[in-house]
Design an enzyme around this catalytic site. Structure first.
Site, mmCIF file in Angstrom:
data_model
loop_
_atom_site.group_PDB
_atom_site.id
_atom_site.type_symbol
_atom_site.label_atom_id
_atom_site.label_comp_id
_atom_site.label_asym_id
_atom_site.label_seq_id
_atom_site.Cartn_x
_atom_site.Cartn_y
_atom_site.Cartn_z
ATOM 1 C CG HIS A 16 43.770 42.099 46.340
ATOM 2 N ND1 HIS A 16 43.167 40.899 46.611
ATOM 3 C CD2 HIS A 16 43.977 42.137 45.011
ATOM 4 C CE1 HIS A 16 42.994 40.231 45.477
ATOM 5 N NE2 HIS A 16 43.477 40.954 44.499
HETATM 6 FE FE1 FES Z 1 42.123 40.497 48.306
HETATM 7 FE FE2 FES Z 1 42.663 39.139 50.568
HETATM 8 S S1 FES Z 1 42.998 41.231 50.161
HETATM 9 S S2 FES Z 1 41.853 38.392 48.701
#
Ligand code: FES
Length: 120
Positions: free
Chosen positions: A86
């Site tokens: 993410h």
């Molecule tokens: Fe979501 Fe690493 S940014 S698991």
């Protein structure tokens, strides 16, 4: 683990209790850069000195504190780690700098004597 073969500026990933651990041999430039970070600018304020017993070596659990993916070494806007799941960016102290992760990557207990690193 033997740290003798880890070149400066690179990271070795090992497994400890089924989890990845990043062992980063930091350069003098990286050490100076991390030491000069303004703690007030950090989401999870922690000094580099509190994270690396020996400034040359950073030993952290290689697990993103967002949802647990394994970040990529030597990547991201802060040249530490980048979590592609993410988009969390960590610095060369493993501290969260950008993205959804709430905390710095965790520090496992370890001792380092010469080139022998014992985790646990
Ligand atoms: Fe979501 Fe690493 S940014 S698991």
């Amino acid at each position: 683990f033997d740290t003798g073969a880890i070149a400066e500026g690179t990271t070795l990933t090992v497994k400890w209790r089924g989890k990845p651990v990043f062992i980063r041999h930091r350069t003098d430039t990286e050490i100076a850069g991390e030491a000069s970070v303004d703690l007030a600018s950090l989401r999870d304020p922690q000094s580099d000195a509190d994270r690396a017993k020996d400034p040359k070596w950073l030993v952290i659990l290689g697990i993103c504190t967002h949802l647990g993916c394994v970040p990529i070494s030597g990547a991201g806007e802060y040249n530490g780690w980048f979590c592609p799941c993410h988009g969390s960016h960590y610095d060369v102290s493993g501290r969260i700098r950008k993205g959804p992760a709430p905390l710095n990557m965790e520090l496992p207990p370890y001792t380092l004597e010469g080139t022998t690193l014992v985790i646990g």
